[in-house]
Design a protein around this motif. Sequence first.
Motif, PDB file in Angstrom:
ATOM      1  N   THR A 221     -16.676 -44.862   4.045  1.00 22.39           N
ATOM      2  CA  THR A 221     -16.908 -43.551   4.646  1.00 22.39           C
ATOM      3  C   THR A 221     -16.054 -42.518   3.920  1.00 22.39           C
ATOM      4  OG1 THR A 221     -15.179 -43.882   6.302  1.00 22.39           O
ATOM      5  CG2 THR A 221     -17.416 -44.456   6.944  1.00 22.39           C
ATOM      6  N   LEU A 222     -16.584 -41.320   3.822  1.00 21.93           N
ATOM      7  CA  LEU A 222     -15.856 -40.180   3.288  1.00 21.93           C
ATOM      8  C   LEU A 222     -15.907 -39.104   4.357  1.00 21.93           C
ATOM      9  CD1 LEU A 222     -14.404 -38.747   0.943  1.00 21.93           C
ATOM     10  CD2 LEU A 222     -16.671 -37.977   0.187  1.00 21.93           C
ATOM     11  N   THR A 223     -14.738 -38.653   4.791  1.00 19.57           N
ATOM     12  CA  THR A 223     -14.655 -37.675   5.861  1.00 19.57           C
ATOM     13  C   THR A 223     -13.860 -36.466   5.403  1.00 19.57           C
ATOM     14  OG1 THR A 223     -14.610 -39.503   7.451  1.00 19.57           O
ATOM     15  CG2 THR A 223     -13.981 -37.340   8.274  1.00 19.57           C
ATOM     16  N   LEU A 224     -14.377 -35.290   5.695  1.00 22.79           N
ATOM     17  CA  LEU A 224     -13.668 -34.034   5.457  1.00 22.79           C
ATOM     18  C   LEU A 224     -13.419 -33.397   6.819  1.00 22.79           C
ATOM     19  CD1 LEU A 224     -15.887 -32.652   2.561  1.00 22.79           C
ATOM     20  CD2 LEU A 224     -13.791 -33.977   2.362  1.00 22.79           C
ATOM     21  N   GLU A 225     -12.157 -33.059   7.087  1.00 20.86           N
ATOM     22  CA  GLU A 225     -11.803 -32.474   8.382  1.00 20.86           C
ATOM     23  C   GLU A 225     -10.964 -31.220   8.170  1.00 20.86           C
ATOM     24  OE1 GLU A 225     -10.694 -35.764  11.421  1.00 20.86           O
ATOM     25  OE2 GLU A 225     -10.041 -36.457   9.435  1.00 20.86           O
ATOM     26  N   LEU A 226     -11.067 -30.304   9.107  1.00 18.37           N
ATOM     27  CA  LEU A 226     -10.230 -29.113   9.122  1.00 18.37           C
ATOM     28  C   LEU A 226      -9.312 -29.218  10.344  1.00 18.37           C
ATOM     29  CD1 LEU A 226     -13.021 -26.537   8.286  1.00 18.37           C
ATOM     30  CD2 LEU A 226     -11.164 -27.272   6.773  1.00 18.37           C
ATOM     31  N   PRO A 227      -8.174 -29.912  10.194  1.00 18.00           N
ATOM     32  CA  PRO A 227      -7.302 -30.144  11.349  1.00 18.00           C
ATOM     33  C   PRO A 227      -6.507 -28.904  11.767  1.00 18.00           C
ATOM     34  CG  PRO A 227      -6.325 -31.108   9.402  1.00 18.00           C
ATOM     35  CD  PRO A 227      -7.679 -30.597   9.004  1.00 18.00           C
ATOM     36  N   GLY A 228      -6.485 -27.889  10.950  1.00 19.07           N
ATOM     37  CA  GLY A 228      -5.778 -26.653  11.268  1.00 19.07           C
ATOM     38  C   GLY A 228      -6.389 -25.509  10.487  1.00 19.07           C
ATOM     39  N   PRO A 229      -5.957 -24.302  10.755  1.00 20.27           N
ATOM     40  CA  PRO A 229      -6.584 -23.151  10.100  1.00 20.27           C
ATOM     41  C   PRO A 229      -6.314 -23.076   8.598  1.00 20.27           C
ATOM     42  CG  PRO A 229      -4.695 -22.458  11.402  1.00 20.27           C
ATOM     43  CD  PRO A 229      -4.915 -23.915  11.699  1.00 20.27           C
ATOM     44  N   ALA A 230      -5.311 -23.771   8.118  1.00 18.25           N
ATOM     45  CA  ALA A 230      -4.969 -23.671   6.695  1.00 18.25           C
ATOM     46  C   ALA A 230      -4.827 -25.041   6.038  1.00 18.25           C
ATOM     47  CB  ALA A 230      -3.681 -22.870   6.536  1.00 18.25           C
ATOM     48  N   SER A 231      -5.583 -26.036   6.531  1.00 17.17           N
ATOM     49  CA  SER A 231      -5.484 -27.350   5.907  1.00 17.17           C
ATOM     50  C   SER A 231      -6.819 -28.083   5.928  1.00 17.17           C
ATOM     51  CB  SER A 231      -4.402 -28.202   6.578  1.00 17.17           C
ATOM     52  OG  SER A 231      -4.745 -28.501   7.897  1.00 17.17           O
ATOM     53  N   LEU A 232      -6.960 -28.946   4.955  1.00 15.19           N
ATOM     54  CA  LEU A 232      -8.144 -29.788   4.809  1.00 15.19           C
ATOM     55  C   LEU A 232      -7.672 -31.219   4.649  1.00 15.19           C
ATOM     56  CD1 LEU A 232     -11.204 -30.261   4.212  1.00 15.19           C
ATOM     57  CD2 LEU A 232     -10.654 -29.837   1.797  1.00 15.19           C
ATOM     58  N   ARG A 233      -8.287 -32.132   5.381  1.00 10.60           N
ATOM     59  CA  ARG A 233      -7.978 -33.556   5.259  1.00 10.60           C
ATOM     60  C   ARG A 233      -9.196 -34.253   4.675  1.00 10.60           C
ATOM     61  NH1 ARG A 233      -7.051 -35.344  10.577  1.00 10.60           N
ATOM     62  NH2 ARG A 233      -5.039 -34.367  10.401  1.00 10.60           N
ATOM     63  N   VAL A 234      -8.965 -34.986   3.592  1.00 11.66           N
ATOM     64  CA  VAL A 234     -10.002 -35.784   2.933  1.00 11.66           C
ATOM     65  C   VAL A 234      -9.633 -37.245   3.147  1.00 11.66           C
ATOM     66  CG1 VAL A 234     -11.121 -36.351   0.745  1.00 11.66           C
ATOM     67  CG2 VAL A 234     -10.327 -34.008   1.165  1.00 11.66           C
ATOM     68  N   THR A 235     -10.544 -38.028   3.735  1.00 14.14           N
ATOM     69  CA  THR A 235     -10.284 -39.442   3.989  1.00 14.14           C
ATOM     70  C   THR A 235     -11.434 -40.268   3.438  1.00 14.14           C
ATOM     71  OG1 THR A 235      -9.130 -38.865   6.039  1.00 14.14           O
ATOM     72  CG2 THR A 235      -9.774 -41.169   5.764  1.00 14.14           C
ATOM     73  N   ALA A 236     -11.092 -41.265   2.627  1.00 14.17           N
ATOM     74  CA  ALA A 236     -12.069 -42.241   2.142  1.00 14.17           C
ATOM     75  C   ALA A 236     -11.585 -43.610   2.598  1.00 14.17           C
ATOM     76  CB  ALA A 236     -12.181 -42.195   0.624  1.00 14.17           C
ATOM     77  N   ALA A 237     -12.461 -44.356   3.255  1.00 21.24           N
ATOM     78  CA  ALA A 237     -12.080 -45.666   3.791  1.00 21.24           C
ATOM     79  C   ALA A 237     -13.180 -46.674   3.520  1.00 21.24           C
ATOM     80  CB  ALA A 237     -11.820 -45.568   5.292  1.00 21.24           C
ATOM     81  N   ASP A 238     -12.768 -47.926   3.335  1.00 21.49           N
ATOM     82  CA  ASP A 238     -13.740 -48.993   3.124  1.00 21.49           C
ATOM     83  C   ASP A 238     -13.432 -50.172   4.044  1.00 21.49           C
ATOM     84  OD1 ASP A 238     -12.141 -51.177   1.836  1.00 21.49           O
ATOM     85  OD2 ASP A 238     -11.909 -49.722   0.224  1.00 21.49           O
ATOM     86  N   THR A 239     -14.350 -51.126   4.077  1.00 23.45           N
ATOM     87  CA  THR A 239     -14.191 -52.309   4.932  1.00 23.45           C
ATOM     88  C   THR A 239     -13.873 -53.553   4.110  1.00 23.45           C
ATOM     89  OG1 THR A 239     -16.570 -52.746   4.844  1.00 23.45           O
ATOM     90  CG2 THR A 239     -15.763 -51.412   6.693  1.00 23.45           C
TER      91      THR A 239
END
Length: 90
Positions: free
Chosen positions: A24-42
């Motif tokens: 999975t590849l996830t892009l999140e905006l956890p705050g007004p000035a940040s971006l979180r990119v997460t890549a995970a596998d099984t």
Amino acid sequence: MAAYRVAVEAVTNIARHSDGTTATLTLELPGPASLRVTAADTGHCTQPWSHGLGIRSMHERVEQIGGTLTITTTPEGATVRAQLPLATRG
């Protein structure tokens, strides 16, 4: 650009090295000035990833803009997570 490069390198590593069946590849905006990119596998990681050129380049790109990069490996899979600052308009 850093988010894109981290995402591409993380997914490339998953495709090349993981024996998992899902990623999975996830892009999140956890705050007004940040971006979180997460890549995970099984995949089944029994030891930490070795720091080759791809991992070093991810670390360098993220650190150049003041972000953080963490890589976690477990028997249930690996996760690459980048926390990146976003430029704010002012």
